[in-house]
Design an enzyme around this catalytic site. Structure first.
Site, PDB file in Angstrom:
ATOM      1  N   PRO A  78      28.261 -19.294  44.914  1.00  0.00           N
ATOM      2  CA  PRO A  78      28.802 -18.709  46.080  1.00  0.00           C
ATOM      3  C   PRO A  78      28.344 -17.502  46.803  1.00  0.00           C
ATOM      4  O   PRO A  78      28.192 -16.574  46.166  1.00  0.00           O
ATOM      5  CB  PRO A  78      30.305 -18.519  45.425  1.00  0.00           C
ATOM      6  CG  PRO A  78      30.102 -18.043  44.088  1.00  0.00           C
ATOM      7  CD  PRO A  78      28.980 -18.986  43.711  1.00  0.00           C
ATOM      8  N   MET A  79      28.002 -17.499  47.982  1.00  0.00           N
ATOM      9  CA  MET A  79      27.304 -16.389  48.530  1.00  0.00           C
ATOM     10  C   MET A  79      27.744 -16.244  49.939  1.00  0.00           C
ATOM     11  O   MET A  79      27.923 -16.936  50.799  1.00  0.00           O
ATOM     12  CB  MET A  79      25.630 -16.648  48.698  1.00  0.00           C
ATOM     13  CG  MET A  79      24.862 -16.867  47.142  1.00  0.00           C
ATOM     14  SD  MET A  79      23.147 -17.161  47.679  1.00  0.00           S
ATOM     15  CE  MET A  79      23.491 -18.914  47.742  1.00  0.00           C
ATOM     16  N   LEU A  80      28.201 -14.723  50.314  1.00  0.00           N
ATOM     17  CA  LEU A  80      28.904 -14.543  51.425  1.00  0.00           C
ATOM     18  C   LEU A  80      27.854 -14.595  52.352  1.00  0.00           C
ATOM     19  O   LEU A  80      26.582 -14.403  52.568  1.00  0.00           O
ATOM     20  CB  LEU A  80      29.395 -13.137  51.426  1.00  0.00           C
ATOM     21  CG  LEU A  80      30.159 -12.666  52.431  1.00  0.00           C
ATOM     22  CD1 LEU A  80      31.484 -13.278  52.529  1.00  0.00           C
ATOM     23  CD2 LEU A  80      30.529 -10.943  52.507  1.00  0.00           C
ATOM     24  N   GLN A 133      35.800 -21.135  45.761  1.00  0.00           N
ATOM     25  CA  GLN A 133      36.234 -19.907  45.162  1.00  0.00           C
ATOM     26  C   GLN A 133      37.046 -19.061  45.876  1.00  0.00           C
ATOM     27  O   GLN A 133      36.882 -18.887  47.197  1.00  0.00           O
ATOM     28  CB  GLN A 133      34.849 -19.066  44.946  1.00  0.00           C
ATOM     29  CG  GLN A 133      35.116 -17.810  44.031  1.00  0.00           C
ATOM     30  CD  GLN A 133      33.983 -16.898  43.934  1.00  0.00           C
ATOM     31  OE1 GLN A 133      33.464 -16.370  44.712  1.00  0.00           O
ATOM     32  NE2 GLN A 133      33.339 -16.803  42.541  1.00  0.00           N
ATOM     33  N   CYS A 163      32.843 -10.025  41.632  1.00  0.00           N
ATOM     34  CA  CYS A 163      32.466  -9.347  43.001  1.00  0.00           C
ATOM     35  C   CYS A 163      32.453  -7.807  42.834  1.00  0.00           C
ATOM     36  O   CYS A 163      33.712  -7.108  42.723  1.00  0.00           O
ATOM     37  CB  CYS A 163      33.167  -9.475  44.426  1.00  0.00           C
ATOM     38  SG  CYS A 163      32.643  -8.585  45.754  1.00  0.00           S
ATOM     39  N   HIS A 253      28.076 -14.196  34.792  1.00  0.00           N
ATOM     40  CA  HIS A 253      26.729 -13.688  35.454  1.00  0.00           C
ATOM     41  C   HIS A 253      26.280 -12.699  34.423  1.00  0.00           C
ATOM     42  O   HIS A 253      27.092 -11.760  34.168  1.00  0.00           O
ATOM     43  CB  HIS A 253      27.395 -12.701  36.809  1.00  0.00           C
ATOM     44  CG  HIS A 253      26.312 -12.227  37.618  1.00  0.00           C
ATOM     45  ND1 HIS A 253      26.095 -12.117  38.892  1.00  0.00           N
ATOM     46  CD2 HIS A 253      24.999 -11.692  37.191  1.00  0.00           C
ATOM     47  CE1 HIS A 253      25.184 -11.285  39.308  1.00  0.00           C
ATOM     48  NE2 HIS A 253      24.366 -11.154  38.460  1.00  0.00           N
TER      49      HIS A 253
END
Length: 280
Positions: A78-80, A133, A163, A253
Site C-alpha cells: 500500500p503506497m499513498l 488497508q 505508518c 516491515h
C-alpha cells in the site's frame, strides 16, 4: 519506471520468521525433519498440530505475504498516491496472481466521504485477491469502516500499524504509534473482527444459504520495532496480544519506526537499517 513504481512488501527474512515462529510454537522442527524437507518456510513441522499462544490457529508471519508459506505470495505494498485504482489495474495486467492493496484509507474518510466509490471501488471481476488497508484508532469508527469496506467485497481488511508519519502517528495517534499503545491496538483489532463477524452473519441471512459464512480476514501491518521497543521479545509480545483478538495474519516491515518527528516518512524507509539477522 515500473521497477521504481512497484514496491513489494518484503516482510521478514526466512531466518527472522523462523526465529519468531519458534518463539511462538510449542515445538521447533528437528534437524532430521529439516533435512527431510518436512518443514514449511516458517520452520513449523507440518506433521505437528500444536498451536502457539494457546489459540486455535497459529498467526501467520508474512515473508512476502500474509498466508502460510507453503506457497509464496507476491503483494503490492500500500503506497499513498501510488496504489490507486488505475495503478492496480496496471499491476493486474502484469500479474493475475499478485495480491493488490489499496492506499491507506482513514476510517473517518470511509464513514463521511461523499464519493466513497472514489476511495473503495475497484474492478471486482478481475482485481481479486485484493486487500483494503484502513487507518484509525477508535474502535467504533473502525467497526463502521470495516463493515463498509466488506460491503465492497474486499478479501481482507488490514489495520495500518506501521505508518511513522508525524501527522499520522503523532497528531492523530494511529499508524506505527499503535505498536506502543497496544491496549488501543487490541481494542481496534477486536472491533474490526466483530465487524467482519457481523458482516458474515448478515451475508448468510441475505443469501439464505445453509452453509456457514466465514468472516473475512482481519490483518495487521506493522514494523519489527518502534522507538525503544525494538527487541524480539517486544515483537513477539505484540503479535501474541493481537492474535488473541482474532488477528491471524501479520505483515512485517523489516525496519523499526522512529517516531516523534525525528525522521521523515522517507527517512523512516531508509535510515533505520533493515533488520535481517542471520540465524544459526
Amino acid at each position: 519506471v515500473l521497477f521504481h513504481c512497484i514496491t513489494v512488501i518484503l516482510g521478514l527474512s526466512c531466518c527472522r520468521s523462523v526465529e519468531i515462529w519458534r518463539r511462538l510454537s510449542c515445538q521447533a522442527p528437528s534437524e532430521s525433519q529439516r533435512k527431510q524437507g518436512r518443514t514449511n518456510m516458517t520452520g513449523h513441522d507440518e506433521t505437528n498440530e500444536c498451536h502457539p499462544l494457546g489459540t486455535e490457529e497459529a498467526p501467520d508471519i508474512a515473508l512476502s505475504g500474509g498466508r502460510r508459506q507453503e506457497q509464496k505470495t507476491l503483494h503490492i505494498a500500500p503506497m499513498l498516491d501510488v496504489t490507486n485504482r488505475e495503478f492496480r489495474k496496471l499491476v493486474r495486467i502484469l500479474s493475475k496472481r499478485a495480491v493488490l492493496w489499496t492506499e491507506m484509507v482513514v476510517d473517518t474518510t470511509i464513514i463521511h466521504a461523499k464519493d466513497l466509490d472514489f476511495h473503495l471501488e475497484y474492478e471486482r471481476d478481475v482485481s481479486h485477491p485484493i486487500i483494503c488497508q484502513v487507518g484509525g484508532n477508535d474502535r467504533d469508527l473502525l467497526y463502521q469502516a470495516t463493515r463498509t469496506v466488506l460491503e465492497y467485497g474486499y478479501d481482507e481488511v488490514n489495520l495500518n500499524m506501521d505508518c511513522p508519519s508525524n501527522r499520522v502517528a503523532g497528531k492523530r495517534q494511529f499508524g506505527a504509534v499503535l505498536m506502543k499503545n497496544v491496549d488501543v491496538a487490541e481494542s481496534a483489532v477486536q472491533a474490526m473482527f466483530d465487524a467482519s463477524l457481523a458482516h458474515a452473519e448478515e451475508t448468510l441471512q441475505r443469501t439464505l444459504e445453509s452453509a456457514i459464512s466465514t468472516p473475512k480476514s482481519i490483518s495487521v501491518k506493522c514494523r519489527v520495532g518502534v522507538d525503544e521497543s525494538d527487541t524480539m521479545e517486544d515483537l513477539v509480545a505484540l503479535i501474541g496480544r493481537l492474535n488473541k483478538q482474532n488477528c491471524k495474519t501479520f505483515y512485517l516491515h523489516a525496519r523499526k519506526a522512529v517516531l516523534g518527528g525525528l525522521l521523515s516518512p522517507a527517512q523512516n524507509r531508509s535510515v533505520p537499517p533493515l533488520n535481517y539477522p542471520v540465524s544459526n
